[in-house]
Write a protein that holds these residues in place. Structure first.
Motif, PDB file in Angstrom:
ATOM      1  N   SER A  16       0.860  -1.304   0.137  1.00  0.00           N
ATOM      2  CA  SER A  16       0.008  -0.014  -0.238  1.00  0.00           C
ATOM      3  C   SER A  16       0.805   1.243   0.011  1.00  0.00           C
ATOM      4  O   SER A  16       0.720   2.150  -0.827  1.00  0.00           O
ATOM      5  N   GLY A  17       2.118   1.298   0.835  1.00  0.00           N
ATOM      6  CA  GLY A  17       3.001   2.221   0.947  1.00  0.00           C
ATOM      7  C   GLY A  17       3.498   2.707  -0.242  1.00  0.00           C
ATOM      8  O   GLY A  17       3.550   3.882  -0.997  1.00  0.00           O
ATOM      9  N   LEU A  34       8.657   6.517   4.444  1.00  0.00           N
ATOM     10  CA  LEU A  34       9.667   5.931   5.688  1.00  0.00           C
ATOM     11  C   LEU A  34       9.582   4.354   5.911  1.00  0.00           C
ATOM     12  O   LEU A  34       8.393   3.887   6.276  1.00  0.00           O
ATOM     13  N   ARG A  36      10.762   1.096   8.303  1.00  0.00           N
ATOM     14  CA  ARG A  36      11.585   0.869   9.503  1.00  0.00           C
ATOM     15  C   ARG A  36      12.760  -0.292   9.407  1.00  0.00           C
ATOM     16  O   ARG A  36      13.813  -0.254   9.866  1.00  0.00           O
ATOM     17  N   GLY A  48       1.145 -15.196   2.027  1.00  0.00           N
ATOM     18  CA  GLY A  48       1.024 -16.436   1.160  1.00  0.00           C
ATOM     19  C   GLY A  48       1.598 -16.419  -0.202  1.00  0.00           C
ATOM     20  O   GLY A  48       1.562 -17.481  -1.040  1.00  0.00           O
ATOM     21  N   ASP A  49       1.613 -15.222  -0.794  1.00  0.00           N
ATOM     22  CA  ASP A  49       2.451 -14.928  -1.969  1.00  0.00           C
ATOM     23  C   ASP A  49       1.313 -15.003  -3.026  1.00  0.00           C
ATOM     24  O   ASP A  49       2.054 -15.116  -4.420  1.00  0.00           O
ATOM     25  N   ALA A 159       1.282   1.762   7.565  1.00  0.00           N
ATOM     26  CA  ALA A 159       2.171   0.851   8.369  1.00  0.00           C
ATOM     27  C   ALA A 159       1.760  -0.551   8.719  1.00  0.00           C
ATOM     28  O   ALA A 159       2.104  -1.280   9.537  1.00  0.00           O
ATOM     29  N   LEU A 164       0.727   1.539  14.218  1.00  0.00           N
ATOM     30  CA  LEU A 164       0.998   2.390  15.865  1.00  0.00           C
ATOM     31  C   LEU A 164       0.401   3.713  15.481  1.00  0.00           C
ATOM     32  O   LEU A 164       0.091   4.386  16.499  1.00  0.00           O
ATOM     33  N   TYR A 189       0.842 -17.555   9.893  1.00  0.00           N
ATOM     34  CA  TYR A 189       2.367 -17.811  10.028  1.00  0.00           C
ATOM     35  C   TYR A 189       2.642 -18.685   8.699  1.00  0.00           C
ATOM     36  O   TYR A 189       1.750 -19.559   8.279  1.00  0.00           O
ATOM     37  N   ARG A 190       3.614 -18.474   8.255  1.00  0.00           N
ATOM     38  CA  ARG A 190       3.837 -19.230   6.858  1.00  0.00           C
ATOM     39  C   ARG A 190       5.434 -19.802   6.839  1.00  0.00           C
ATOM     40  O   ARG A 190       6.176 -19.142   7.316  1.00  0.00           O
ATOM     41  N   ALA A 266       2.850 -12.987  11.071  1.00  0.00           N
ATOM     42  CA  ALA A 266       2.204 -11.548  11.323  1.00  0.00           C
ATOM     43  C   ALA A 266       0.549 -11.638  11.542  1.00  0.00           C
ATOM     44  O   ALA A 266       0.143 -12.676  11.375  1.00  0.00           O
ATOM     45  N   VAL A 285      -4.262   3.310   4.915  1.00  0.00           N
ATOM     46  CA  VAL A 285      -4.305   2.427   3.623  1.00  0.00           C
ATOM     47  C   VAL A 285      -3.977   1.081   3.904  1.00  0.00           C
ATOM     48  O   VAL A 285      -3.227   0.686   4.656  1.00  0.00           O
ATOM     49  N   GLY A 286      -4.493   0.167   3.025  1.00  0.00           N
ATOM     50  CA  GLY A 286      -3.843  -1.275   3.037  1.00  0.00           C
ATOM     51  C   GLY A 286      -4.216  -1.970   4.443  1.00  0.00           C
ATOM     52  O   GLY A 286      -5.530  -1.735   5.033  1.00  0.00           O
ATOM     53  N   ASP A 287      -3.333  -2.874   4.869  1.00  0.00           N
ATOM     54  CA  ASP A 287      -3.819  -3.446   6.363  1.00  0.00           C
ATOM     55  C   ASP A 287      -4.300  -2.496   7.430  1.00  0.00           C
ATOM     56  O   ASP A 287      -4.803  -2.913   8.291  1.00  0.00           O
ATOM     57  N   VAL A 292      -8.633  -6.023   3.394  1.00  0.00           N
ATOM     58  CA  VAL A 292      -8.245  -7.445   3.300  1.00  0.00           C
ATOM     59  C   VAL A 292      -9.524  -8.333   2.991  1.00  0.00           C
ATOM     60  O   VAL A 292     -10.481  -8.023   3.818  1.00  0.00           O
ATOM     61  N   GLY A 297      -8.066 -13.707   3.415  1.00  0.00           N
ATOM     62  CA  GLY A 297      -6.823 -13.138   3.735  1.00  0.00           C
ATOM     63  C   GLY A 297      -6.157 -12.339   2.705  1.00  0.00           C
ATOM     64  O   GLY A 297      -4.895 -11.808   3.079  1.00  0.00           O
TER      65      GLY A 297
HETATM   66  C1  LIG Z   1       0.874 -14.724   6.917  1.00  0.00           C
HETATM   67  C2  LIG Z   1       0.267 -14.306   5.819  1.00  0.00           C
HETATM   68  C3  LIG Z   1      -0.261 -14.650   4.714  1.00  0.00           C
HETATM   69  C4  LIG Z   1      -0.826 -13.534   3.620  1.00  0.00           C
HETATM   70  N1  LIG Z   1      -1.072 -14.155   2.322  1.00  0.00           N
HETATM   71  C5  LIG Z   1      -1.570 -13.261   1.468  1.00  0.00           C
HETATM   72  C6  LIG Z   1      -1.718 -13.976   0.037  1.00  0.00           C
HETATM   73  O1  LIG Z   1      -1.461 -14.959  -0.189  1.00  0.00           O
HETATM   74  N2  LIG Z   1      -2.185 -12.986  -0.786  1.00  0.00           N
HETATM   75  C7  LIG Z   1      -2.530 -11.755  -0.493  1.00  0.00           C
HETATM   76  O2  LIG Z   1      -3.081 -11.261  -1.360  1.00  0.00           O
HETATM   77  N3  LIG Z   1      -2.179 -11.144   0.819  1.00  0.00           N
HETATM   78  C8  LIG Z   1      -1.892 -12.167   1.740  1.00  0.00           C
HETATM   79  N4  LIG Z   1      -1.805 -11.552   3.066  1.00  0.00           N
HETATM   80  C9  LIG Z   1      -1.914 -10.336   3.216  1.00  0.00           C
HETATM   81  C10 LIG Z   1      -1.189  -9.455   2.741  1.00  0.00           C
HETATM   82  O3  LIG Z   1       0.084  -9.558   3.029  1.00  0.00           O
HETATM   83  C11 LIG Z   1      -1.336  -7.938   3.169  1.00  0.00           C
HETATM   84  O4  LIG Z   1      -2.631  -7.709   3.228  1.00  0.00           O
HETATM   85  C12 LIG Z   1      -0.638  -6.997   2.484  1.00  0.00           C
HETATM   86  O5  LIG Z   1       0.828  -7.105   2.686  1.00  0.00           O
HETATM   87  C13 LIG Z   1      -0.874  -5.410   3.119  1.00  0.00           C
HETATM   88  O6  LIG Z   1       0.117  -4.484   2.565  1.00  0.00           O
HETATM   89  P1  LIG Z   1       0.375  -3.114   3.406  1.00  0.00           P
HETATM   90  O7  LIG Z   1       1.350  -2.390   2.597  1.00  0.00           O
HETATM   91  O8  LIG Z   1      -0.894  -2.641   3.865  1.00  0.00           O
HETATM   92  O9  LIG Z   1       1.078  -3.537   4.838  1.00  0.00           O
HETATM   93  P2  LIG Z   1       2.386  -4.485   4.980  1.00  0.00           P
HETATM   94  O10 LIG Z   1       2.626  -5.271   3.795  1.00  0.00           O
HETATM   95  O11 LIG Z   1       2.285  -5.116   6.371  1.00  0.00           O
HETATM   96  O12 LIG Z   1       3.516  -3.350   5.141  1.00  0.00           O
HETATM   97  C14 LIG Z   1       3.631  -2.465   6.319  1.00  0.00           C
HETATM   98  C15 LIG Z   1       5.076  -1.916   6.157  1.00  0.00           C
HETATM   99  O13 LIG Z   1       4.953  -0.924   7.027  1.00  0.00           O
HETATM  100  C16 LIG Z   1       6.415  -0.947   7.883  1.00  0.00           C
HETATM  101  N5  LIG Z   1       6.109  -0.263   9.245  1.00  0.00           N
HETATM  102  C17 LIG Z   1       5.433  -0.707  10.119  1.00  0.00           C
HETATM  103  N6  LIG Z   1       5.466   0.108  11.380  1.00  0.00           N
HETATM  104  C18 LIG Z   1       6.216   1.031  10.982  1.00  0.00           C
HETATM  105  C19 LIG Z   1       7.083   2.253  11.668  1.00  0.00           C
HETATM  106  N7  LIG Z   1       6.372   2.565  12.782  1.00  0.00           N
HETATM  107  N8  LIG Z   1       7.921   3.108  10.818  1.00  0.00           N
HETATM  108  C20 LIG Z   1       8.072   2.641   9.574  1.00  0.00           C
HETATM  109  N9  LIG Z   1       7.819   1.677   9.112  1.00  0.00           N
HETATM  110  C21 LIG Z   1       6.689   0.740   9.603  1.00  0.00           C
HETATM  111  C22 LIG Z   1       6.602  -2.441   7.839  1.00  0.00           C
HETATM  112  O14 LIG Z   1       7.802  -2.775   8.272  1.00  0.00           O
HETATM  113  C23 LIG Z   1       5.974  -2.785   6.537  1.00  0.00           C
HETATM  114  O15 LIG Z   1       7.250  -2.739   5.662  1.00  0.00           O
HETATM  115  C24 LIG Z   1      -1.115 -12.422   3.851  1.00  0.00           C
HETATM  116  C25 LIG Z   1      -0.919 -11.962   5.304  1.00  0.00           C
HETATM  117  C26 LIG Z   1      -0.110 -12.779   6.250  1.00  0.00           C
HETATM  118  C27 LIG Z   1       0.395 -12.140   7.429  1.00  0.00           C
END
Ligand SMILES: Cc1cc2nc3c(=O)[nH]c(=O)nc-3n(C[C@H](O)[C@H](O)[C@H](O)COP(=O)(O)OP(=O)(O)OC[C@H]3O[C@@H](n4cnc5c(N)ncnc54)[C@H](O)[C@@H]3O)c2cc1C
Length: 459
Positions: A16-17, A34, A36, A48-49, A159, A164, A189-190, A266, A285-287, A292, A297
């Motif tokens: 999302s970022g 930014l 971490r 799960g990729d 994030a 947070l 977990y994977r 996670a 945005v995103g998670d 989701v 998931g």
């Molecule tokens: C085990 C597992 C299996 C999954 N399998 C699938 C799948 O097969 N297909 C699918 O489509 N989705 C799957 N998902 C869901 C998918 O991975 C997430 O919905 C997606 O990655 C969300 O993206 P995001 O950018 O919102 O968050 P994230 O990918 O979690 O990215 C958040 C980022 O923010 C950073 N961050 C957090 N806090 C801070 C801070 N305080 N300062 C700076 N940086 C920070 C983190 O290091 C990370 O890089 C799965 C999730 C899990 C946990």
């Protein structure tokens, strides 16, 4: 402390970022992302990729490059449901192949692309707090061990789950959704596992129910490299994820002599998207906003779209010089009337499923003819609008489910309510003014869901 000033700051370098930052840079904003993690660790995220394909992604990065570098299996043609009680179900994909990616390389390419299209990426930067004065105006962080402040017109909260930043923002006087509890999340977990011989399901994403409500998956990155994982709802007693996965794999002959290449876990949201994910100067945005699919998931497509739309709306607001909730609201509207309504509807099945035990649900599924089950899932696995006739047929045909008829009737009613809920989401207000009355209408439907299923209210 040093202070940097940007048009936009994005916190988090996941899907999302990256799409938020790439979109903003393409639109000419001065934007910094930014993250971490270190650059070396960037993109290493539990997943799960599995994704649908490159069309999943907004066209703001080089999608062909992403595909060439990270799509390790583009031959996913079906979902295979392993049924411990009997016949397995194969659900063929109706609209093209899905893919499984090398998530680390995928994440690295996204971050590379963000920089190539003109955004700055700062690694080793842990955001610690929000700066605010009636609206969010910046963040403070520790960057490579030193304190730093970033001021910006808009902060994008990317994030991840249980972000947070949301604990730090003062949401008083806004409609931002703070009705968020850990019970609305799943712990997952994977492992990435190399098997000695090619598996015979390298064209399928494989699901298998676990004893507690949840499922285990095997997603083939290649015919010999499998992403295997599982999760449990945090409103249920905790499951020993590592040992449950281990004992499952021990019972699958293809994992004999396998090597574990990577392990990661996670939390991920298994709830409806946030009702509103904007506050003055702030967008999640995103998670971080529960974008989701709460039954599978799958969060990558929602994260990519949400990041893109948030940046588009923010760019417009910044150019107008108005950064209040109303100016950012259009982002909520886009999410809720697109995938938001589908995920909110899918959430009803989680609520229904959570009120029954897995054994009963598996028995019902086993009793239904495979074709009918596929039909019940509707096109693309979504809730079909023409369900009543199909469900009636299911009830008639599934004589073997005697003893579970009330559950089937419930499922039928939940299907109807899911379709009604989508209609309500189609009417999501275009400004914050209509939000309270929209919520009342939606919550009345949710009350009916709890009444029909006997489930504890989730929100
Ligand atoms: C085990 C597992 C299996 C999954 N399998 C699938 C799948 O097969 N297909 C699918 O489509 N989705 C799957 N998902 C869901 C998918 O991975 C997430 O919905 C997606 O990655 C969300 O993206 P995001 O950018 O919102 O968050 P994230 O990918 O979690 O990215 C958040 C980022 O923010 C950073 N961050 C957090 N806090 C801070 C801070 N305080 N300062 C700076 N940086 C920070 C983190 O290091 C990370 O890089 C799965 C999730 C899990 C946990």
């Amino acid at each position: 402390m040093t202070t940097e000033t940007r048009d936009m700051v994005v916190v988090g370098g996941g899907t999302s970022g990256c799409f938020a930052a790439a979109t903003a840079a393409q639109k000419g904003l001065d934007v910094t992302l930014l993250e971490r993690k270190s650059e070396e660790d960037g993109g290493h995220i539990a997943c799960g990729d599995a994704i649908k394909g490159k069309s999943t992604f907004p066209d703001v990065i080089d999608r062909d490059y992403l595909r060439e570098e990270s799509f390790t299996n583009e031959n996913i043609r079906r979902a295979l449901f392993m049924n411990p009680e009997g016949e397995n179900y194969d659900i063929p994909f109706r609209d093209g192949n899905g893919a499984v990616v090398d998530r680390k390389r995928y994440g690295e390419v996204l971050l590379e692309e963000v920089e190539r299209v003109g955004a700055e990426v700062e690694y080793n930067t842990v955001v610690k707090d929000i700066v605010q004065n009636g609206r969010v105006t910046g963040v403070t962080a520790i960057q490579k061990g030193k304190p730093v402040e970033y001021e910006a017109d808009v902060i994008i909260d990317a994030a991840g789950a249980l972000s947070l930043l949301q604990d730090k923002v003062d949401f008083d006087g806004t409609n931002y959704d703070t009705n968020v509890t850990y019970q609305q999340f799943c712990s997952a977990y994977r492992e990435v596992i190399e098997v000695p011989e090619p598996v015979d399901y390298d064209d399928a994403i494989v699901f298998k129910p676990t004893e507690k409500l949840g499922y285990l998956w095997y997603f083939p990155r290649t015919s010999t490299e499998i992403n295997a994982g599982l999760g449990f709802q945090m409103n249920k007693p905790p499951m020993e994820l590592v040992s449950v996965l281990k004992s499952d794999l021990e019972n699958q002959p293809e994992f004999d002599g396998a090597k574990v290449k990577d392990k990661l876990g996670a939390a991920l949201p298994t709830r409806r998207p946030y009702d509103s994910a904007v506050a003055p100067g702030f967008m999640s945005v995103g998670d971080a906003a529960a974008h989701v699919n709460p039954t599978t998931g799958g969060g990558i497509p929602g994260a990519a779209k949400a990041g893109h739309w948030a940046a588009e709306v923010a760019t417009e607001a910044i150019s107008e010089g108005i950064l209040d909730e109303s100016a950012l609201w259009e982002y909520n509207h886009r999410v809720q009337t697109d995938f938001g309504k589908k995920f909110a509807a899918m959430d009803l099945y989680n609520i229904f499923g959570g009120a029954h035990d897995m054994e009963e649900l598996t028995k019902i599924v086993t009793a239904l003819p495979g074709e009918m089950l596929i039909d019940l899932m509707g096109k693309k696995g979504a809730v079909s609008m023409s369900l009543p006739a199909k469900v009636k047929a299911a009830v008639v045909t599934a004589l073997e489910t005697r003893g579970h008829w009330s559950t089937l009737r419930e499922a039928y009613r939940v299907n109807q309510l899911a379709a009604d809920l989508k209609e309500i989401y189609n009417d999501y207000p275009t400004t914050p003014d209509g939000f309270e009355s929209w919520k009342t209408r939606r919550d009345e439907l949710m009350d009916e869901v709890y009444e029909v299923t006997g489930a504890e209210p989730k929100y």
